[in-house]
Design a protein around this motif. Sequence first.
Motif, mmCIF file in Angstrom:
data_model
loop_
_atom_site.group_PDB
_atom_site.id
_atom_site.type_symbol
_atom_site.label_atom_id
_atom_site.label_comp_id
_atom_site.label_asym_id
_atom_site.label_seq_id
_atom_site.Cartn_x
_atom_site.Cartn_y
_atom_site.Cartn_z
ATOM 1 N N LYS A 68 34.856 34.408 19.403
ATOM 2 C CA LYS A 68 36.470 34.880 19.691
ATOM 3 C C LYS A 68 36.882 35.766 20.326
ATOM 4 O O LYS A 68 37.490 36.319 20.957
ATOM 5 C CB LYS A 68 37.344 34.033 19.669
ATOM 6 C CG LYS A 68 36.496 31.880 20.341
ATOM 7 C CD LYS A 68 37.565 31.103 20.074
ATOM 8 C CE LYS A 68 39.263 30.879 20.480
ATOM 9 N NZ LYS A 68 39.784 29.878 19.927
ATOM 10 N N GLY A 69 37.283 36.273 19.316
ATOM 11 C CA GLY A 69 37.804 37.731 19.143
ATOM 12 C C GLY A 69 36.958 38.837 19.386
ATOM 13 O O GLY A 69 37.063 40.369 19.374
ATOM 14 N N HIS A 70 35.099 38.442 19.574
ATOM 15 C CA HIS A 70 34.527 39.516 20.301
ATOM 16 C C HIS A 70 34.532 41.489 19.528
ATOM 17 O O HIS A 70 34.240 42.309 18.909
ATOM 18 C CB HIS A 70 35.008 40.369 21.753
ATOM 19 C CG HIS A 70 34.827 39.576 22.504
ATOM 20 N ND1 HIS A 70 34.162 38.446 23.134
ATOM 21 C CD2 HIS A 70 36.294 38.792 22.984
ATOM 22 C CE1 HIS A 70 34.796 37.767 24.057
ATOM 23 N NE2 HIS A 70 36.034 37.549 24.725
ATOM 24 N N GLU A 71 34.373 40.509 17.749
ATOM 25 C CA GLU A 71 34.019 41.116 16.930
ATOM 26 C C GLU A 71 32.835 40.883 15.929
ATOM 27 O O GLU A 71 32.000 40.039 16.349
ATOM 28 C CB GLU A 71 35.344 40.721 15.756
ATOM 29 C CG GLU A 71 35.615 42.257 14.534
ATOM 30 C CD GLU A 71 35.600 43.469 15.369
ATOM 31 O OE1 GLU A 71 35.108 44.391 15.197
ATOM 32 O OE2 GLU A 71 36.948 43.438 15.680
ATOM 33 N N GLN A 72 32.873 41.791 14.952
ATOM 34 C CA GLN A 72 31.401 41.194 14.306
ATOM 35 C C GLN A 72 32.247 41.669 12.969
ATOM 36 O O GLN A 72 32.545 41.924 12.294
ATOM 37 C CB GLN A 72 30.760 42.577 14.203
ATOM 38 C CG GLN A 72 30.401 43.034 15.709
ATOM 39 C CD GLN A 72 29.023 42.312 16.394
ATOM 40 O OE1 GLN A 72 28.305 40.841 15.273
ATOM 41 N NE2 GLN A 72 29.312 41.554 17.473
ATOM 42 N N MET A 73 31.400 40.631 11.969
ATOM 43 C CA MET A 73 31.866 39.969 10.210
ATOM 44 C C MET A 73 31.632 41.601 9.411
ATOM 45 O O MET A 73 32.780 41.759 9.074
ATOM 46 C CB MET A 73 30.911 39.085 9.610
ATOM 47 C CG MET A 73 31.545 38.891 8.477
ATOM 48 S SD MET A 73 32.889 37.363 8.893
ATOM 49 C CE MET A 73 32.554 36.372 9.204
ATOM 50 N N GLU A 74 31.158 42.568 9.940
ATOM 51 C CA GLU A 74 30.873 43.480 9.094
ATOM 52 C C GLU A 74 32.261 44.547 9.357
ATOM 53 O O GLU A 74 32.398 45.061 8.869
ATOM 54 C CB GLU A 74 29.658 44.192 9.242
ATOM 55 C CG GLU A 74 29.636 44.600 10.754
ATOM 56 C CD GLU A 74 28.285 43.991 11.571
ATOM 57 O OE1 GLU A 74 27.700 44.217 12.116
ATOM 58 O OE2 GLU A 74 27.957 42.634 10.621
#
Length: 335
Positions: A68-74
């Motif tokens: 939902k935050g348009h982010e990547q875990m890395e």
Amino acid sequence: MVNTFGTIQFKEMPSIASTGVVVGPMEKDSPFAASFDEILPLENEKDETYEQANTRFIEKACAVTIQKGHEQMENIDVFIGGDLINQLSPTNFAARQLAIPFLGVFSACASSMESIILGSLLLESGNAKSILAGASSHHPTVERQFRYPLEYGGQKPGTAQWTVTAAGFALLQKHAKNAPIITHATIGRVIDGGQKNPLHMGAAMAPAARDTIERHLKNTNSRMADYDLIMTGDLGKIGLSILKEMFQDEDSGVILQDAGAQFYGEDSFFNAGASGAGCSAAVFFSHIYKQLKNGVFNRVLLVATGALLSPLTFQQGETIPCIAHAIECRMEKRG
């Protein structure tokens, strides 16, 4: 960053860029259910222990938050989380899977706000850009550790509360667009009101909630009426009533609310209401978060409460020390 007797004023005012809440099957009838991201049909899958299921709930909530935050875990700098199980094993095992720097926290059912406070401090220091923070609880695991295994079928008094199966996490970043911001935080003090009954947690935790709220209001030069909502986390119906009596403020009747008192509505099956580290996390990171984003609330104080006992200390006849951590959130539109 200004610190006044445990209250922190954040100059950077970290943003809650996104949240993720995953709950179990008993939570599907909650008044907050429409705001949850996912309701799983089983508390544990075939050949899965309850502790493994707790870990899976955490992993799913983290994945939802990141998506939902348009982010990547890395790109996440630090993962901060806690639960109620010995040595935080469900959260530790989730951190093993996430494979990012990890800080495990324990303030019992106040762990969600402790996670957010620590994450906000890291962002404020300039040593991190994206933080994943939150907490979880899982009904069968908590019952087995603190009370009796579900198979025992033990009866509980009306003062008891039902541990929520839920994981709630938030993505903290600097200056996210159109997201609630954290302006202040008040770190709790350990308060012991002399209570010994582990099936009456509301009475044990209410003094800690009062102490944190009073200090936050004094240190920010605020009144209850300045807030749209002051919500505690899992005092339950009886604990909330005790807290309101402690304040005797004309505004406390409306502005003071409790996630645990509302989580299961008026269903008497759940006795005095809900509890668990996932209780406040689920409500704060779903319903309250959406109300802030939609402009229904402009200024809220979120206060998670925790009872710092263990099965051993209860058996040794110790009283129940408690703590409450708070964050103040506002909605600010940033371009």
